[in-house]
Design a protein around this motif. Structure first.
Motif, PDB file in Angstrom:
ATOM      1  N   GLU A   1     -15.801  -6.489   3.145  1.00 35.68           N
ATOM      2  CA  GLU A   1     -15.537  -6.240   4.568  1.00 35.68           C
ATOM      3  C   GLU A   1     -14.249  -6.929   5.004  1.00 35.68           C
ATOM      4  OE1 GLU A   1     -20.152  -5.849   6.172  1.00 35.68           O
ATOM      5  OE2 GLU A   1     -19.101  -7.760   6.309  1.00 35.68           O
TER       6      GLU A   1
ATOM      7  N   ASP B   1     -11.309  -4.940   4.196  1.00 40.28           N
ATOM      8  CA  ASP B   1     -11.368  -3.555   4.686  1.00 40.28           C
ATOM      9  C   ASP B   1     -11.760  -2.566   3.596  1.00 40.28           C
ATOM     10  OD1 ASP B   1     -10.635  -4.244   7.326  1.00 40.28           O
ATOM     11  OD2 ASP B   1      -8.522  -4.286   6.768  1.00 40.28           O
TER      12      ASP B   1
ATOM     13  N   GLU C   1     -15.101  -1.567   3.105  1.00 40.90           N
ATOM     14  CA  GLU C   1     -16.527  -1.373   3.380  1.00 40.90           C
ATOM     15  C   GLU C   1     -17.155  -0.285   2.521  1.00 40.90           C
ATOM     16  OE1 GLU C   1     -15.067  -3.276   7.202  1.00 40.90           O
ATOM     17  OE2 GLU C   1     -14.294  -1.809   5.764  1.00 40.90           O
ATOM     18  N   GLN C   2     -16.405   0.760   2.236  1.00 38.36           N
ATOM     19  CA  GLN C   2     -16.985   1.881   1.486  1.00 38.36           C
ATOM     20  C   GLN C   2     -17.420   1.448   0.087  1.00 38.36           C
ATOM     21  OE1 GLN C   2     -14.812   5.464   1.940  1.00 38.36           O
ATOM     22  NE2 GLN C   2     -16.433   6.726   1.079  1.00 38.36           N
TER      23      GLN C   2
ATOM     24  N   LEU D   1     -22.968   0.936  10.384  1.00 33.99           N
ATOM     25  CA  LEU D   1     -21.709   0.580  11.042  1.00 33.99           C
ATOM     26  C   LEU D   1     -20.537   0.659  10.075  1.00 33.99           C
ATOM     27  CD1 LEU D   1     -22.866  -2.466  13.206  1.00 33.99           C
ATOM     28  CD2 LEU D   1     -22.157  -0.215  14.036  1.00 33.99           C
ATOM     29  N   ALA D   2     -20.748   0.176   8.852  1.00 36.48           N
ATOM     30  CA  ALA D   2     -19.686   0.235   7.838  1.00 36.48           C
ATOM     31  C   ALA D   2     -19.339   1.681   7.506  1.00 36.48           C
ATOM     32  CB  ALA D   2     -20.137  -0.511   6.577  1.00 36.48           C
TER      33      ALA D   2
ATOM     34  N   ASP E   1     -19.729   4.237   9.458  1.00 37.47           N
ATOM     35  CA  ASP E   1     -19.042   4.777  10.629  1.00 37.47           C
ATOM     36  C   ASP E   1     -17.557   4.445  10.569  1.00 37.47           C
ATOM     37  OD1 ASP E   1     -18.668   5.970  13.151  1.00 37.47           O
ATOM     38  OD2 ASP E   1     -19.016   4.070  14.183  1.00 37.47           O
ATOM     39  N   LYS E   2     -17.248   3.217  10.203  1.00 38.33           N
ATOM     40  CA  LYS E   2     -15.847   2.784  10.101  1.00 38.33           C
ATOM     41  C   LYS E   2     -15.094   3.583   9.038  1.00 38.33           C
ATOM     42  CE  LYS E   2     -13.035  -1.406   9.600  1.00 38.33           C
ATOM     43  NZ  LYS E   2     -13.074  -2.886   9.386  1.00 38.33           N
ATOM     44  N   CYS E   3     -15.832   3.998   7.999  1.00 41.59           N
ATOM     45  CA  CYS E   3     -15.217   4.746   6.891  1.00 41.59           C
ATOM     46  C   CYS E   3     -15.305   6.257   7.088  1.00 41.59           C
ATOM     47  CB  CYS E   3     -15.899   4.380   5.573  1.00 41.59           C
ATOM     48  SG  CYS E   3     -15.833   2.643   5.139  1.00 41.59           S
ATOM     49  N   ASN E   4     -15.856   6.695   8.228  1.00 43.70           N
ATOM     50  CA  ASN E   4     -16.078   8.123   8.484  1.00 43.70           C
ATOM     51  C   ASN E   4     -16.988   8.761   7.434  1.00 43.70           C
ATOM     52  OD1 ASN E   4     -14.411   8.278  10.848  1.00 43.70           O
ATOM     53  ND2 ASN E   4     -12.614   8.222   9.500  1.00 43.70           N
TER      54      ASN E   4
ATOM     55  N   GLN F   1     -23.933   7.191   6.925  1.00 42.20           N
ATOM     56  CA  GLN F   1     -24.238   6.573   8.214  1.00 42.20           C
ATOM     57  C   GLN F   1     -25.587   7.056   8.747  1.00 42.20           C
ATOM     58  OE1 GLN F   1     -21.493   7.753  11.250  1.00 42.20           O
ATOM     59  NE2 GLN F   1     -22.265   6.306  12.767  1.00 42.20           N
TER      60      GLN F   1
END
Length: 296
Positions: free
Chosen positions: A142, A145, A147-148, A179-180, A182-185, A190
């Protein structure tokens, strides 16, 4: 052959790193080569205790030679030997030290991987320590950056929590995964995470928390449009109606069949409590069944 005796390699290397009246500086370069040779020989001979110690010393040598990458590799090897000895505390300590050395190299992925290896090794024997290692492994990614790359770590952490029957903690980790994602689309991951969290709350027979979780997730457009939302909505409605057969039917649905195995097992054991009492409570409170089109 005496020249190939790994015990003698260790003795000679120790002398090269010990200061004395005749040796004013340590020869870490020569000593480290000897420690590495001894470690490999002990490993092949399956003398795990001596191999572990030799890898520790080789790791220290590489640190002294300003090579944290090689030091980390040797520390992982020491952890492998400790695992063979079922010395679980050392397994965790060695993998954690390896991770720290990879961080010194600026390499977040192998640093996280080292903690994951430790967590996997400790999941059955020291589950609380395993959870901490998994959590720290996630944090490393995290912070970088990535997360994925942590999705499987979140899932593994949730699985250990479920094994410990710490369902609230498991649901929290799944929401963190959401949430992670979501950040990675990563919409599919998600929505699966959110449905999984709701199922965990229901398995713990915490309908109010499951409902609150659903309402929170419903604020996210990606979830509203998903199959996972429709499944969660139907599941909560079945609970509100006290419809045990419908709950069991939904537990066999394709939306749930596509979740992680540990979540599937929970879903197929639903309901775990007295849903008829829940229905009575809802009638008494004048509540209406959950409507996916009117959750405000």
């Amino acid at each position: 052959m005496s020249g190939s005796d790994p015990n003698k390699f260790i003795t000679k290397a120790d002398k090269l790193t010990t200061l004395s009246l005749t040796r004013w500086s340590a020869d870490w370069k020569s000593a480290t080569v000897l420690y590495e040779q001894a470690a490999n020989a002990f490993r092949v001979a399956k003398d795990y205790e001596k191999a572990k110690t030799a890898y520790e010393k080789a790791s220290k040598g590489q640190e002294m030679l300003s090579s944290p990458w090689d030091a980390a590799k040797h520390m992982e090897s020491a952890a492998t030997q400790a695992k063979e000895l079922s010395n679980w505390k050392e397994v965790g300590d060695f993998y954690r030290r390896a991770s720290e050395l990879y961080i010194e190299c600026g390499r977040s992925q192998p640093a996280s991987d080292a903690l994951e290896k430790g967590a996997r090794a400790l999941a059955d024997t020291l589950p609380d320590e395993a959870i901490q290692l998994y959590t720290d492994a996630c944090s490393i990614l995290e912070d970088d950056d990535k997360e994925q790359m942590a999705f499987d770590l979140y899932r593994a952490t949730a699985s250990v929590y479920i094994k410990l029957e710490k369902y609230t903690d498991a649901a929290s980790v799944l929401l963190r995964l959401g949430l992670a994602a979501d950040k990675c689309n990563a919409t599919n991951s998600q929505c699966k995470a959110y449905l999984s969290a709701i199922i965990v709350y229901l398995y713990a027979h915490d309908f109010k928390q499951a409902e609150q979780c659903y309402n929170d997730c419903y604020q996210i457009d990606a979830f509203v449009k998903s199959d996972q939302n429709r499944c969660a909505s139907k599941l909560l409605a079945a609970y509100t109606d006290g419809d045990i057969e419908e709950i069991k039917r939904i537990g066999q649905s394709s939306a749930i069949a596509n979740l992680d195995h540990v979540i599937i097992r929970l879903a197929r054991k639903l309901p775990t409590g007295d849903v008829s009492a829940l229905k009575a409570d809802n009638v008494e409170d004048g509540e209406e069944p959950v409507d996916e089109n009117d959750l405000t």
